[in-house]
Design a protein around this motif. Structure first.
Motif, PDB file in Angstrom:
ATOM      1  N   ALA A 342      31.908   7.106 -37.961  1.00 43.40           N
ATOM      2  CA  ALA A 342      32.137   5.264 -37.569  1.00 43.40           C
ATOM      3  C   ALA A 342      33.167   5.563 -37.237  1.00 43.40           C
ATOM      4  CB  ALA A 342      32.378   4.801 -38.673  1.00 43.40           C
ATOM      5  N   GLY A 343      33.232   5.502 -35.357  1.00 38.59           N
ATOM      6  CA  GLY A 343      34.288   5.724 -34.585  1.00 38.59           C
ATOM      7  C   GLY A 343      35.077   4.298 -34.150  1.00 38.59           C
ATOM      8  N   LYS A 344      35.334   3.713 -33.100  1.00 34.55           N
ATOM      9  CA  LYS A 344      35.797   2.745 -32.456  1.00 34.55           C
ATOM     10  C   LYS A 344      34.543   1.126 -32.666  1.00 34.55           C
ATOM     11  CE  LYS A 344      38.461   0.633 -29.227  1.00 34.55           C
ATOM     12  NZ  LYS A 344      38.735   0.893 -27.662  1.00 34.55           N
ATOM     13  N   ASP A 345      35.136   0.466 -33.315  1.00 33.46           N
ATOM     14  CA  ASP A 345      33.997  -0.968 -33.565  1.00 33.46           C
ATOM     15  C   ASP A 345      32.946  -0.325 -33.832  1.00 33.46           C
ATOM     16  OD1 ASP A 345      35.900  -2.419 -32.090  1.00 33.46           O
ATOM     17  OD2 ASP A 345      35.268  -1.440 -29.690  1.00 33.46           O
ATOM     18  N   SER A 346      33.204   0.982 -34.862  1.00 34.33           N
ATOM     19  CA  SER A 346      31.791   1.788 -35.669  1.00 34.33           C
ATOM     20  C   SER A 346      30.621   1.324 -34.651  1.00 34.33           C
ATOM     21  CB  SER A 346      30.778   0.096 -36.527  1.00 34.33           C
ATOM     22  OG  SER A 346      32.171  -0.977 -37.290  1.00 34.33           O
ATOM     23  N   ALA A 347      31.247   2.503 -33.357  1.00 28.74           N
ATOM     24  CA  ALA A 347      30.260   2.908 -32.818  1.00 28.74           C
ATOM     25  C   ALA A 347      29.920   4.731 -34.024  1.00 28.74           C
ATOM     26  CB  ALA A 347      30.484   3.536 -32.172  1.00 28.74           C
ATOM     27  N   VAL A 348      29.213   4.889 -33.675  1.00 29.23           N
ATOM     28  CA  VAL A 348      28.669   6.264 -34.783  1.00 29.23           C
ATOM     29  C   VAL A 348      28.431   7.333 -33.175  1.00 29.23           C
ATOM     30  CG1 VAL A 348      26.761   7.864 -35.923  1.00 29.23           C
ATOM     31  CG2 VAL A 348      27.088   5.185 -36.264  1.00 29.23           C
ATOM     32  N   PHE A 349      29.450   8.352 -33.490  1.00 38.10           N
ATOM     33  CA  PHE A 349      29.468   8.928 -32.968  1.00 38.10           C
ATOM     34  C   PHE A 349      28.960  10.735 -33.928  1.00 38.10           C
ATOM     35  CE2 PHE A 349      33.887   9.257 -34.757  1.00 38.10           C
ATOM     36  CZ  PHE A 349      33.707  10.302 -35.132  1.00 38.10           C
ATOM     37  N   ARG A 350      28.842  11.879 -33.219  1.00 41.10           N
ATOM     38  CA  ARG A 350      28.335  12.710 -33.743  1.00 41.10           C
ATOM     39  C   ARG A 350      30.034  14.069 -34.128  1.00 41.10           C
ATOM     40  NH1 ARG A 350      23.611  15.555 -34.809  1.00 41.10           N
ATOM     41  NH2 ARG A 350      24.277  17.230 -33.908  1.00 41.10           N
ATOM     42  N   MET A 351      30.685  14.818 -35.477  1.00 43.14           N
ATOM     43  CA  MET A 351      32.121  15.030 -35.649  1.00 43.14           C
ATOM     44  C   MET A 351      32.008  16.493 -35.868  1.00 43.14           C
ATOM     45  SD  MET A 351      35.745  14.197 -37.702  1.00 43.14           S
ATOM     46  CE  MET A 351      34.068  15.033 -39.223  1.00 43.14           C
ATOM     47  N   PHE A 352      31.923  17.513 -35.213  1.00 43.56           N
ATOM     48  CA  PHE A 352      32.203  18.893 -35.605  1.00 43.56           C
ATOM     49  C   PHE A 352      33.235  19.344 -36.408  1.00 43.56           C
ATOM     50  CE2 PHE A 352      30.186  17.659 -31.098  1.00 43.56           C
ATOM     51  CZ  PHE A 352      28.778  18.351 -30.967  1.00 43.56           C
ATOM     52  N   LYS A 353      32.870  20.279 -36.875  1.00 39.58           N
ATOM     53  CA  LYS A 353      34.033  20.786 -37.813  1.00 39.58           C
ATOM     54  C   LYS A 353      33.383  21.643 -37.677  1.00 39.58           C
ATOM     55  CE  LYS A 353      35.854  18.655 -41.664  1.00 39.58           C
ATOM     56  NZ  LYS A 353      35.788  18.087 -42.915  1.00 39.58           N
ATOM     57  N   PHE A 354      34.185  23.012 -38.089  1.00 41.60           N
ATOM     58  CA  PHE A 354      33.282  24.462 -39.692  1.00 41.60           C
ATOM     59  C   PHE A 354      33.128  24.057 -40.424  1.00 41.60           C
ATOM     60  CE2 PHE A 354      37.416  26.437 -35.843  1.00 41.60           C
ATOM     61  CZ  PHE A 354      36.143  27.414 -35.480  1.00 41.60           C
TER      62      PHE A 354
END
Length: 494
Positions: A342-354
């Protein structure tokens, strides 16, 4: 009558205090004055040094060397005056780090601006070189000097020297919280030497970090207790049942022994830098400025995100390749792990990690729920069996977070901000906790440099809320620097 609890007997005297406190030398006003004089001397030497070198270079072969020397002296005097006017050596900020550094930078920027105006008005061509070289170099030297003095002060504080001794007063829960915060985070500033509980309380001693300090009940003998402990200040930890009139009278009584009175307000947990005192006809009003979630500062923050993320992705490309090969060689599966956050204003985004866990980690989560150490909101567990061998290494040094630089470049995240929460976490938030989502989550933040997984949930939320409403570009730069140090010396990474 104020009585010391059972460990000290029924007498109002405290014969056992010496057993609780290690000898602390040069406390209070004595060490502060000496330390401030040391800062004045260091600042003066560094400013004169950088200006002398600049003048020597700019006046080589020039016929107006004497005039340039006079102007250089004026700049040096103005710079030192600006440092004083900015209160960069104020007892309330010396040794604190971020607050002290900000004041040094502001004083230097003010000097820079005044010198620029002087160079333009007087048409001093050779003098303009000072703007390009001397002032930026001088600012870095001043910051380096303060950093070295702060390191020395931290070392002295570990030995029990150069600390202001304080007695904490208030309700037991408030006293315990303030004492623990001072022990953990005040740095080279305060050491708690005693506590006074309002009303009746049974403990005879209080843990302040790894130290035990004496505790008394009742407020009528605070003055005597302060004298016996040798305290330099009294901190009132939150509201008292006796009200503001008692605090005013306490201040009057403490004046006789030159003991400072400090008020700890719960409001400062979130609104600290936005609080200003504005007296109106003798009535002190605490004014809390509104936080800003848009505007020029946020544009500058975005520009910094883009520039740094582009440079970092370019420089770290070889490391990305090595980590990708190591992860693929360790366990079968993709090198990258993608998760919805969850990002700013609860906008959902795809987060990348190793990827640092086995590919079946999400399926095995339910089997580990009973071992959860995250207090129900955030799942945390030490020695998680799902973590791979390579994963333990990259987690320890936060290398698994590096792909989030791509999220920063895309605009999903920022370099510095609150921790990016899972979508499932957000659904469990209390109402005020949603304020974490008023700005973009960060690749790093106060949570990263304050203990990471060692933080409990309430402390993590408090840090994020403080950042959301009080962030600054200078503060972000300091957090980035502290992140670099934490990565080299990992704490709370698992």
């Amino acid at each position: 009558m104020t009585q010391v609890q059972s460990a000290f007997g029924s007498s109002s005297r405290v014969p056992g205090i010496a057993a609780f406190n290690q000898p602390i030398l040069l406390s209070g006003t004595t060490w502060r004055r000496r330390y401030q004089l040391s800062l004045v001397a260091t600042d003066s030497v560094l400013i004169l040094l950088v200006l002398a070198l600049n003048m020597a270079a700019s006046t080589a072969g020039a016929s107006s060397g004497a005039g340039h020397l006079a102007l250089g002296g004026a700049v040096a005097a103005g710079w030192m005056t600006a440092m004083s006017l900015a209160r960069s050596r104020d007892a309330r900020v010396v040794g604190t780090g971020a607050g002290e550094y900000k004041k040094v930078v502001r004083a230097s920027v003010g000097t820079f601006a005044a010198t620029a105006v002087l160079a333009v008005v007087l048409d001093l061509e050779h003098f303009r070189g000072m703007l390009v070289l001397a002032l930026p170099a001088g600012t870095l030297l001043l910051l380096s000097g303060r950093w070295m003095w702060r390191r020395w002060l931290l070392h002295q504080s570990l030995l029990g020297h150069y600390l202001s001794k304080v007695v904490v007063v208030g309700r037991p829960a408030d006293v315990r919280y303030v004492a623990s915060q001072l022990a953990r985070k005040s740095g080279p500033a305060y050491t708690v030497v005693g506590a006074v509980y309002e009303g009746k309380a049974s403990p005879a001693a209080l843990h302040a970090g790894d130290r035990l300090v004496p505790v008394v009940s009742g407020l009528r003998k605070i003055k005597d207790f302060v004298a016996q402990t040798g305290a330099d200040a009294v901190i009132v930890a939150g509201p008292l049942q006796k009200g503001s009139s008692y605090i005013r009278e306490l201040g009057w009584r403490l004046e006789e022994s030159s003991t400072e009175l400090v008020l700890a307000s719960a409001l400062t947990n979130v609104a600290g830098p936005r609080i200003t005192m504005r007296p109106v006809e003798g009535l002190p009003l605490m004014h809390v400025e509104l936080p800003h979630f848009t505007g020029g500062r946020h544009v500058l923050k975005r520009v910094m995100d883009i520039v740094v993320s582009v440079l970092a992705l370019g420089v770290l490309a070889p490391l990305f390749l090595l980590l990708t090969l190591a992860i693929r060689h360790d366990t079968p599966g993709p090198a990258f792990f993608v998760q919805e956050r969850a990002g700013k204003d609860s906008a959902v985004f795809r987060m990348f990690k190793f990827r640092s866990m086995v590919t079946t980690a999400e399926d095995e989560l339910e089997l580990l729920k009973e071992h959860d150490e995250g207090h129900g909101v955030l799942f945390k567990i030490r020695d998680d069996p799902r973590v791979t061998r390579t994963g333990r290494i990259i987690r320890k040094y936060s290398l698994d977070e590096l792909p989030q630089l791509w999220n920063v470049l895309r605009g999903d995240m920022s370099l510095v901000g609150p921790r990016p929460p899972l979508v499932s976490e957000v659904s469990a938030y209390e109402e005020h906790t949603h304020r974490r989502l008023l700005i973009k989550p960060g690749l790093t933040g106060l949570w990263q440099v304050s203990g990471r997984s060692d933080l409990d949930w309430d402390e993590s939320v408090r840090l994020d809320l403080w950042y959301v409403e009080n962030w600054s570009v200078m503060g972000d730069l300091i957090i980035l620097w502290r992140t670099f140090k934490v990565v080299l010396r990992p704490v709370g990474a698992y």
